[in-house]
Design a protein around this motif. Structure first.
Motif, PDB file in Angstrom:
ATOM      1  N   UNK A 142       7.036  -8.098  33.770  1.00 20.52           N
ATOM      2  CA  UNK A 142       6.901  -7.652  32.396  1.00 20.52           C
ATOM      3  C   UNK A 142       6.844  -8.861  31.473  1.00 20.52           C
ATOM      4  N   UNK A 143       6.735  -8.597  30.170  1.00 23.88           N
ATOM      5  CA  UNK A 143       6.711  -9.689  29.203  1.00 23.88           C
ATOM      6  C   UNK A 143       7.647  -9.395  28.040  1.00 23.88           C
ATOM      7  N   UNK A 144       8.261 -10.458  27.571  1.00 22.69           N
ATOM      8  CA  UNK A 144       9.103 -10.411  26.372  1.00 22.69           C
ATOM      9  C   UNK A 144       8.498 -11.404  25.393  1.00 22.69           C
ATOM     10  N   UNK A 145       8.101 -10.905  24.229  1.00 23.86           N
ATOM     11  CA  UNK A 145       7.553 -11.779  23.193  1.00 23.86           C
ATOM     12  C   UNK A 145       8.611 -11.967  22.114  1.00 23.86           C
ATOM     13  N   UNK A 146       8.937 -13.233  21.848  1.00 25.02           N
ATOM     14  CA  UNK A 146       9.904 -13.561  20.792  1.00 25.02           C
ATOM     15  C   UNK A 146       9.113 -14.100  19.603  1.00 25.02           C
ATOM     16  N   UNK A 147       9.325 -13.479  18.472  1.00 19.91           N
ATOM     17  CA  UNK A 147       8.635 -13.915  17.252  1.00 19.91           C
ATOM     18  C   UNK A 147       9.607 -14.660  16.355  1.00 19.91           C
ATOM     19  N   UNK A 148       9.048 -15.332  15.348  1.00 19.94           N
ATOM     20  CA  UNK A 148       9.891 -16.068  14.397  1.00 19.94           C
ATOM     21  C   UNK A 148      10.886 -15.125  13.737  1.00 19.94           C
ATOM     22  N   UNK A 149      12.066 -15.666  13.494  1.00 22.63           N
ATOM     23  CA  UNK A 149      13.075 -14.888  12.767  1.00 22.63           C
ATOM     24  C   UNK A 149      12.580 -14.658  11.347  1.00 22.63           C
ATOM     25  N   UNK A 150      13.102 -13.618  10.703  1.00 23.27           N
ATOM     26  CA  UNK A 150      12.753 -13.390   9.302  1.00 23.27           C
ATOM     27  C   UNK A 150      13.178 -14.611   8.498  1.00 23.27           C
ATOM     28  N   UNK A 151      12.360 -15.011   7.555  1.00 25.22           N
ATOM     29  CA  UNK A 151      12.770 -16.161   6.741  1.00 25.22           C
ATOM     30  C   UNK A 151      14.048 -15.820   5.975  1.00 25.22           C
ATOM     31  N   UNK A 152      14.883 -16.812   5.854  1.00 20.65           N
ATOM     32  CA  UNK A 152      16.137 -16.621   5.128  1.00 20.65           C
ATOM     33  C   UNK A 152      15.916 -17.165   3.720  1.00 20.65           C
ATOM     34  N   UNK A 153      16.195 -16.339   2.751  1.00 25.49           N
ATOM     35  CA  UNK A 153      16.041 -16.763   1.363  1.00 25.49           C
ATOM     36  C   UNK A 153      17.420 -17.070   0.814  1.00 25.49           C
ATOM     37  N   UNK A 154      17.576 -18.281   0.308  1.00 31.53           N
ATOM     38  CA  UNK A 154      18.841 -18.669  -0.300  1.00 31.53           C
ATOM     39  C   UNK A 154      18.606 -18.682  -1.811  1.00 31.53           C
ATOM     40  N   UNK A 155      19.358 -17.871  -2.517  1.00 28.22           N
ATOM     41  CA  UNK A 155      19.218 -17.815  -3.967  1.00 28.22           C
ATOM     42  C   UNK A 155      20.454 -18.437  -4.578  1.00 28.22           C
ATOM     43  N   UNK A 156      20.225 -19.404  -5.461  1.00 25.84           N
ATOM     44  CA  UNK A 156      21.340 -20.041  -6.158  1.00 25.84           C
ATOM     45  C   UNK A 156      21.579 -19.228  -7.425  1.00 25.84           C
TER      46      UNK A 156
END
Length: 176
Positions: A153-167
């Motif tokens: 089988x195959x497991x595809x790993x995609x980029x994590x959701x971007x993390x937004x840091x708000x000051x």
């Protein structure tokens, strides 16, 4: 005449896969001409396990007198079964999905329950693995009536959701 030379009637031994119907049993005649048809039977059915079964032959409708009947063997062989690892996807940082095998080739309404050993599905990927495609390996299954092959089988790993840091904006008085 019907009782002249001795005749030998021999059933041909055959094989078939588990789950298939028995073939039409054939026989050979040696030493003369057979008058009538012998009776041939076998206890094996499509549901019979892998193994060897006697094919019996008897006088049936044969009119000859000096006849020897020789039985044969039916060999039931394993049926092919393919176990696949499946297709999965996840985002980097998430927990690995639960892998579940899929099957192709069951006979007689069989299910995973007939496996004497369940398959193991593994991957080298972890939740921290880099984005990409990883194999899901399948191995270790056993079943009495099946010859097992595996399809990765195959497991595809995609980029994590971007993390937004708000000051947070704040205000203060001069001099504070």
């Amino acid at each position: 005449s019907l009782d002249a030379d001795p005749i030998t009637v021999t059933v041909k031994s055959v094989s078939r896969e588990y789950g298939d119907a028995n073939p039409t049993f054939e026989y050979t005649v040696a030493g003369g001409t057979l008058d009538g048809t012998p009776e041939i039977s076998c206890s094996a059915t499509a549901k019979s396990d892998v193994g060897t079964y006697d094919i019996t032959i008897a006088k049936g409708l044969v009119k000859n007198y000096n006849v020897t009947f020789v039985g044969g063997k039916l060999t039931v062989t394993k049926a092919p079964l393919t176990i696949s690892g499946g297709t999965y996807s996840m985002k980097q940082g998430e927990a690995l999905p639960t892998f579940k095998a899929t099957y192709s080739g069951w006979k007689n309404g069989d299910t995973e329950a007939v496996l004497t050993k369940k398959p193991t599905l593994t991957t080298t990927a972890t939740s921290a693995s880099a984005p990409g495609t990883y194999e899901v390996n399948v191995s270790g299954a056993e079943a009495k009536n099946y010859d097992i092959t595996y399809k990765k089988g195959t497991l595809t790993i995609t980029d994590a959701d971007p993390i937004t840091v708000t000051v947070k904006s704040v205000s203060r008085e001069y001099g504070d």
